[in-house]
Design a protein around this motif. Structure first.
Motif, PDB file in Angstrom:
ATOM      1  N   ARG A 119       0.798  -1.257   0.029  1.00  0.00           N
ATOM      2  CA  ARG A 119       0.008  -0.056  -0.139  1.00  0.00           C
ATOM      3  C   ARG A 119       0.917   1.059  -0.326  1.00  0.00           C
ATOM      4  O   ARG A 119       0.323   2.070  -0.338  1.00  0.00           O
ATOM      5  N   MET A 120       2.221   1.419   0.605  1.00  0.00           N
ATOM      6  CA  MET A 120       3.097   2.632   0.880  1.00  0.00           C
ATOM      7  C   MET A 120       3.439   2.175  -0.670  1.00  0.00           C
ATOM      8  O   MET A 120       3.803   3.312  -1.017  1.00  0.00           O
ATOM      9  N   THR A 121       3.579   1.456  -1.385  1.00  0.00           N
ATOM     10  CA  THR A 121       4.458   1.560  -2.767  1.00  0.00           C
ATOM     11  C   THR A 121       3.416   1.920  -3.291  1.00  0.00           C
ATOM     12  O   THR A 121       3.676   2.649  -4.639  1.00  0.00           O
ATOM     13  N   TYR A 122       2.038   1.548  -3.105  1.00  0.00           N
ATOM     14  CA  TYR A 122       1.358   2.369  -4.373  1.00  0.00           C
ATOM     15  C   TYR A 122       1.317   3.645  -4.097  1.00  0.00           C
ATOM     16  O   TYR A 122       0.933   4.702  -4.579  1.00  0.00           O
ATOM     17  N   ALA A 123       1.479   4.311  -2.285  1.00  0.00           N
ATOM     18  CA  ALA A 123       0.826   5.255  -2.501  1.00  0.00           C
ATOM     19  C   ALA A 123       1.742   6.485  -2.799  1.00  0.00           C
ATOM     20  O   ALA A 123       1.395   7.083  -3.521  1.00  0.00           O
ATOM     21  N   ARG A 124       3.340   5.581  -3.366  1.00  0.00           N
ATOM     22  CA  ARG A 124       3.918   6.847  -3.354  1.00  0.00           C
ATOM     23  C   ARG A 124       3.914   6.788  -5.217  1.00  0.00           C
ATOM     24  O   ARG A 124       4.276   7.840  -5.276  1.00  0.00           O
ATOM     25  N   SER A 125       3.723   5.670  -5.121  1.00  0.00           N
ATOM     26  CA  SER A 125       3.354   6.162  -7.392  1.00  0.00           C
ATOM     27  C   SER A 125       2.456   6.911  -7.738  1.00  0.00           C
ATOM     28  O   SER A 125       2.634   8.128  -8.286  1.00  0.00           O
ATOM     29  N   TYR A 139     -13.854  11.425   1.174  1.00  0.00           N
ATOM     30  CA  TYR A 139     -13.239  10.793   1.689  1.00  0.00           C
ATOM     31  C   TYR A 139     -14.108  10.158   3.366  1.00  0.00           C
ATOM     32  O   TYR A 139     -13.969  11.653   4.081  1.00  0.00           O
ATOM     33  N   ALA A 140     -13.638   9.060   3.377  1.00  0.00           N
ATOM     34  CA  ALA A 140     -14.216   8.381   4.640  1.00  0.00           C
ATOM     35  C   ALA A 140     -13.311   8.568   5.788  1.00  0.00           C
ATOM     36  O   ALA A 140     -11.944   8.183   5.151  1.00  0.00           O
ATOM     37  N   VAL A 141     -12.985   9.565   6.541  1.00  0.00           N
ATOM     38  CA  VAL A 141     -12.552   9.650   7.416  1.00  0.00           C
ATOM     39  C   VAL A 141     -12.636   8.707   9.177  1.00  0.00           C
ATOM     40  O   VAL A 141     -11.597   8.736   9.722  1.00  0.00           O
ATOM     41  N   LEU A 142     -13.672   7.805   9.137  1.00  0.00           N
ATOM     42  CA  LEU A 142     -13.958   7.001  10.478  1.00  0.00           C
ATOM     43  C   LEU A 142     -13.959   5.444   9.328  1.00  0.00           C
ATOM     44  O   LEU A 142     -15.449   5.558   9.311  1.00  0.00           O
ATOM     45  N   ARG A 143     -13.171   4.644   9.527  1.00  0.00           N
ATOM     46  CA  ARG A 143     -13.183   3.640   8.939  1.00  0.00           C
ATOM     47  C   ARG A 143     -13.321   1.816   9.459  1.00  0.00           C
ATOM     48  O   ARG A 143     -13.393   1.349   9.695  1.00  0.00           O
ATOM     49  N   TRP A 148     -14.177  -4.357   4.988  1.00  0.00           N
ATOM     50  CA  TRP A 148     -12.432  -4.408   4.191  1.00  0.00           C
ATOM     51  C   TRP A 148     -12.743  -4.582   2.505  1.00  0.00           C
ATOM     52  O   TRP A 148     -13.457  -5.380   2.176  1.00  0.00           O
ATOM     53  N   ALA A 149     -11.568  -4.332   1.663  1.00  0.00           N
ATOM     54  CA  ALA A 149     -11.430  -3.966   0.606  1.00  0.00           C
ATOM     55  C   ALA A 149     -12.042  -5.357  -0.158  1.00  0.00           C
ATOM     56  O   ALA A 149     -10.992  -6.554   0.282  1.00  0.00           O
ATOM     57  N   GLN A 150     -12.528  -5.704  -1.069  1.00  0.00           N
ATOM     58  CA  GLN A 150     -12.914  -7.373  -1.832  1.00  0.00           C
ATOM     59  C   GLN A 150     -11.878  -7.574  -2.894  1.00  0.00           C
ATOM     60  O   GLN A 150     -11.094  -8.267  -2.752  1.00  0.00           O
ATOM     61  N   SER A 151     -11.117  -6.632  -3.113  1.00  0.00           N
ATOM     62  CA  SER A 151     -10.635  -7.361  -4.758  1.00  0.00           C
ATOM     63  C   SER A 151      -9.155  -5.555  -4.341  1.00  0.00           C
ATOM     64  O   SER A 151      -9.653  -4.865  -3.841  1.00  0.00           O
ATOM     65  N   THR A 152      -8.631  -5.449  -5.213  1.00  0.00           N
ATOM     66  CA  THR A 152      -6.827  -4.954  -5.495  1.00  0.00           C
ATOM     67  C   THR A 152      -7.665  -3.151  -6.056  1.00  0.00           C
ATOM     68  O   THR A 152      -6.719  -1.915  -5.157  1.00  0.00           O
ATOM     69  N   THR A 153      -8.466  -3.533  -6.821  1.00  0.00           N
ATOM     70  CA  THR A 153      -8.618  -2.332  -7.308  1.00  0.00           C
ATOM     71  C   THR A 153      -9.408  -1.211  -6.175  1.00  0.00           C
ATOM     72  O   THR A 153      -9.391  -0.316  -6.190  1.00  0.00           O
ATOM     73  N   GLU A 154     -10.457  -1.880  -5.321  1.00  0.00           N
ATOM     74  CA  GLU A 154     -10.890  -1.448  -4.552  1.00  0.00           C
ATOM     75  C   GLU A 154     -10.168  -0.935  -3.511  1.00  0.00           C
ATOM     76  O   GLU A 154     -10.502   0.658  -2.874  1.00  0.00           O
ATOM     77  N   SER A 155      -8.987  -1.189  -3.172  1.00  0.00           N
ATOM     78  CA  SER A 155      -8.451  -1.020  -2.414  1.00  0.00           C
ATOM     79  C   SER A 155      -7.093   0.840  -2.996  1.00  0.00           C
ATOM     80  O   SER A 155      -7.003   1.252  -2.160  1.00  0.00           O
ATOM     81  N   ASN A 156      -6.989  -0.381  -4.236  1.00  0.00           N
ATOM     82  CA  ASN A 156      -6.303   1.588  -4.676  1.00  0.00           C
ATOM     83  C   ASN A 156      -7.085   2.295  -4.671  1.00  0.00           C
ATOM     84  O   ASN A 156      -6.820   3.441  -4.931  1.00  0.00           O
ATOM     85  N   GLU A 157      -8.792   2.127  -5.056  1.00  0.00           N
ATOM     86  CA  GLU A 157      -9.606   3.719  -4.374  1.00  0.00           C
ATOM     87  C   GLU A 157      -9.764   4.114  -2.973  1.00  0.00           C
ATOM     88  O   GLU A 157      -9.504   5.373  -3.000  1.00  0.00           O
ATOM     89  N   ARG A 160      -6.020   6.042  -3.126  1.00  0.00           N
ATOM     90  CA  ARG A 160      -5.841   7.462  -3.842  1.00  0.00           C
ATOM     91  C   ARG A 160      -6.766   8.747  -2.991  1.00  0.00           C
ATOM     92  O   ARG A 160      -6.586   9.515  -2.921  1.00  0.00           O
ATOM     93  N   LYS A 161      -7.834   8.282  -2.656  1.00  0.00           N
ATOM     94  CA  LYS A 161      -8.449   9.457  -1.927  1.00  0.00           C
ATOM     95  C   LYS A 161      -7.865   9.928  -0.665  1.00  0.00           C
ATOM     96  O   LYS A 161      -7.766  10.589  -0.092  1.00  0.00           O
ATOM     97  N   ARG A 162      -6.939   8.657   0.302  1.00  0.00           N
ATOM     98  CA  ARG A 162      -5.904   9.284   0.863  1.00  0.00           C
ATOM     99  C   ARG A 162      -5.432   9.849   0.538  1.00  0.00           C
ATOM    100  O   ARG A 162      -4.906  11.172   1.466  1.00  0.00           O
ATOM    101  N   VAL A 163      -3.938   9.092  -0.491  1.00  0.00           N
ATOM    102  CA  VAL A 163      -2.982  10.198  -0.356  1.00  0.00           C
ATOM    103  C   VAL A 163      -3.804  11.975  -1.161  1.00  0.00           C
ATOM    104  O   VAL A 163      -3.357  12.760  -1.215  1.00  0.00           O
ATOM    105  N   LYS A 164      -4.963  11.887  -2.194  1.00  0.00           N
ATOM    106  CA  LYS A 164      -5.817  12.592  -2.381  1.00  0.00           C
ATOM    107  C   LYS A 164      -5.933  13.836  -0.972  1.00  0.00           C
ATOM    108  O   LYS A 164      -5.812  15.194  -1.537  1.00  0.00           O
ATOM    109  N   ASN A 165      -6.807  13.360  -0.465  1.00  0.00           N
ATOM    110  CA  ASN A 165      -7.088  14.333   1.410  1.00  0.00           C
ATOM    111  C   ASN A 165      -5.512  14.503   1.592  1.00  0.00           C
ATOM    112  O   ASN A 165      -5.533  16.015   1.777  1.00  0.00           O
TER     113      ASN A 165
END
Length: 705
Positions: A119-125, A139-143, A148-157, A160-165
């Protein structure tokens, strides 16, 4: 209250900037001593705890859930498939502990490490691209309860919002794109590197925390390092150089010099200096410590009294390639006075009468157990320090005393009893009931109180255990007025057992276990458990009473009651409470500082309760502008909390100078709750004196001894 132990002011970090990042994190495995420690702890807890909890499949499932939550509380790392796999073994943890086989929790941690690296490697990318802040998305601040994410695509999303925030916060603070990329890349790299410096003791401590929490909210396991920090926090002293250290950019950095300590007296160290090497003795080889875990560097610097430690220093204003210097310091006993009881005097002017109120702040009920057992007449203790401060306040002819216990999570029971005696004199203070149902009454034998004048006790949700014993006794004896929020509600008694002594180990290997052995009861028969101490006069506070305090634990002991113990009520403030409440209401209604503070509390609670935040720049700028407008109004009226604009940075990302400045601003901010509590004590003095108001410092009630 589960206590987090650590050297006062010491910000521990496991970041290792010098570590070369491998493509995969290290695979950690349990050690035999850890498996034995878990087994011995289980056998002990299942037999001798106040409320024994059998180590069975039901407890196994709780341990599993607590352990997973400790690793991924926001459900941003694990995938649903990971959780499904973990759950196939959620009833086997008990068997693993009893069989001295901890591969299950270690395998979970190893998966966690892999996910964190990924996840950190993806965030840096993501930092290589740009973000569109004109779109409407949240962006959901309380999770903590989100799936949990069902797929890598869902986790990436999600990420993406975490880094964007993270990016948007820095953008709103005026940072350039280049600066934002640099800051966030370093932030994610630091998080990434934590995995590579983790060791089996880290995993074991996390697992044991999950186990003990599942048994009882106040049962804890201490490894050797945690045990040492606990001892330091109780006796408020250690043998070292007297420097508060902090990890910054891979360097162990001097954050503060303890007054009177070897480092300060030597004149050889300055705030901001970086320690890059440590050597033992006059001629011991210097070991490089750049990138070394802060906790390890601290252990290298501490040692025995009068021994020498050598430090290789990179000065605060020097570059990495500049010259270093080596200094020698003689270790000495360092007193951590910042965590000791302290006093101040507040002037209260109301209705034309000036009152001097002495405020004594007690951060913890500390006591040097070892020194006391050894017969040291000058052993360190909270009640001893308070007695000294009370004598000084009497000499200064204060009209009343306020004891500030906000954030005091407890400590020594004996110190709470002794402190009560300073204000109540001889009599019972608290009752204890053990697992067999035997009740003992703990009393104080001083014939007369040291202070018999007007008294107030200021508490909040962080006031727990020994703090509640003291506040409850003051309330039950009618001795003073309790002011603030409802307290924590911890009415249980813990003791610490050395596991190595149980199995007769000659060398320390297994650590210590703090477990519940009894329950506290007030002299009126009620327990402080769950309900805590209810203030006589309520003040606003930040705490969410539904999610904080003893009642928030699903396995807390219930409230119960026993027979009251005979005691003589020495004061009756009941008749005054209505008048005190009326004076308080009238005063704060016309007090701008207090009203602004109350308004700030409402806004902060609203922000805390927000489930999501907008990632639209225009909307966020409107929020920032409104917050700035409100801050300006507060500055003009001189009221409200001392805050700062959100700079989007974490503490270790600011310069040391800026970080210290923020800390000092918070310390120097006007404390409206303390001021109002002092005014209430002044009201007590006024009402007890009657219509005839004496001059400041001339209160007869304040001079009783």
């Amino acid at each position: 209250m589960r206590i987090q132990f650590g050297l006062l002011g010491l910000f521990l970090s496991i970041t290792s900037h010098a570590h070369a990042l491998e493509t995969t994190p290290p695979v950690l495995e349990p050690l035999q001593r850890q498996e034995q420690a878990a087994n011995v702890s289980a056998q002990f807890l299942s037999r001798y705890a106040y409320r024994p909890v059998p180590l069975d499949d039901a407890l196994s499932a709780k341990i599993m859930n607590h352990f997973i939550k400790s690793l991924d509380a926001d459900r941003m790392l694990f995938m649903q498939a990971d959780i499904d796999k973990f759950m196939t073994e959620n009833t086997k943890v008990d068997d693993a502990i009893l069989g001295e086989d901890l591969r299950i929790p270690f395998s979970i941690f190893n998966v966690y490490s892999e996910r964190l690296v990924d996840r950190m490697t993806y965030a840096r990318s993501l930092l290589k691209q740009s973000f569109d802040f004109t779109v409407q998305e949240d962006y959901a601040v309380l999770r903590d309860k989100a799936p949990w994410a069902q797929s890598t695509t869902e986790s990436n999303e999600l990420w993406r919002k975490r880094v964007k925030n993270d990016w948007l916060r820095l953008k709103l603070a005026g940072k350039t794109d280049a600066a934002i990329r640099d800051t966030l890349d370093k932030r994610y790299k630091n998080i990434l590197e934590r995995v590579y410096s983790s060791n089996s003791d880290d995993v074991f401590q996390s697992f044991m925390d999950a186990y003990t929490t599942s048994v009882d909210p106040h049962t804890d396991y201490f490894g050797a390092a945690a045990s040492a920090e606990f001892d330091i926090s109780m006796k408020l002293s250690l043998v070292g150089i007297g420097a508060v250290l902090q990890e910054r950019d891979g360097y162990t950095t001097i954050r503060e010099l303890v007054p009177g300590g070897p480092a300060q007296l030597s004149g050889k160290l300055m705030v901001g200096d970086r320690i890059i090497g440590v050597g033992q003795g006059e001629s011991g080889a210097l070991k490089e410590v750049v990138g070394t875990r802060l906790s390890e560097v601290v252990q290298m610097i501490r040692g025995t009294e009068d021994s020498v430690v050598r430090l290789e220093i990179l000065p605060a204003d020097a570059g990495e390639s500049d010259s270093h210097r080596v200094i020698s310091l003689v270790r000495d006993k360092v007193s951590l006075e910042k965590q000791a009881a302290k006093k101040t005097i507040l002037d209260v002017n109301d209705s034309g009468t000036r009152r001097k109120i002495g405020v004594i702040t007690i951060p913890a009920f500390y006591e040097d157990f070892e020194a006391r057992r050894n017969g040291d007449e000058d052993y360190k203790g909270a009640s001893r320090d308070v007695a000294k401060l009370l004598r000084e306040l009497k000499q200064e002819e204060v009209d009343g005393v306020l004891i500030d216990l906000r954030g005091n999570g407890g400590g020594s029971l004996a110190e709470a009893i002794n402190l009560t005696g300073l204000f109540v004199g001889k009599g019972p203070v608290v009752q204890q009931r053990n697992a067999e149902g035997k009740i003992e009454v703990e009393s104080y034998d001083r014939p007369t109180p040291l202070w018999a004048g007007p008294l107030g006790v200021l508490i909040n949700r962080g006031s727990a255990s020994a703090s509640e014993i003291f506040a409850a006794a003051i309330q039950d004896y009618g001795r003073g007025v309790i002011v603030g929020e409802p307290s924590f509600g911890k009415g249980s008694v813990q003791t610490v057992v050395n596991l190595d002594r149980l199995v007769r180990n000659n060398k320390p290997k297994l650590g210590e276990l703090k477990f519940t052995v009894a329950q506290f009861f007030r002299v009126d028969g009620g327990t402080t458990q769950i309900r805590g101490v209810t203030a006589d006069i309520s003040l606003p506070g930040l705490s969410d009473l539904k999610t904080s305090g003893e009642a928030s634990f699903d396995n807390a002991l219930p409230w119960t009651q026993i027979k009251p113990v005979k005691h003589k009520v020495i004061g009756d403030l009941t008749s005054l409470l209505q008048q005190l409440q009326g004076r308080h209401d009238a005063r704060v209604k016309n007090e701008p500082d207090f009203q602004q503070f109350a308004e700030d509390i409402k806004e902060l609670k609203a922000l805390r309760d927000k489930q999501t935040i907008s990632l639209n720049e225009q909307e966020r700028r409107k929020e920032v502008a409104e917050q700035a407008r409100q801050s300006k109004v507060r500055e003009q009226t001189g009221g409200g909390m001392v805050g700062r604009d959100d700079d989007g940075l974490q503490a270790n990302e600011r310069s040391l100078t800026d970080d210290i400045a923020i800390e000092n601003a918070r310390k120097n901010a006007k404390d409206v709750l303390r001021q109002e509590a002092a005014a209430i004590v002044a009201d007590i003095a006024d009402l007890q004196d009657g219509a005839e108001k004496p001059a400041a410092g001339a209160s007869k009630s304040a001079m009783r001894d």
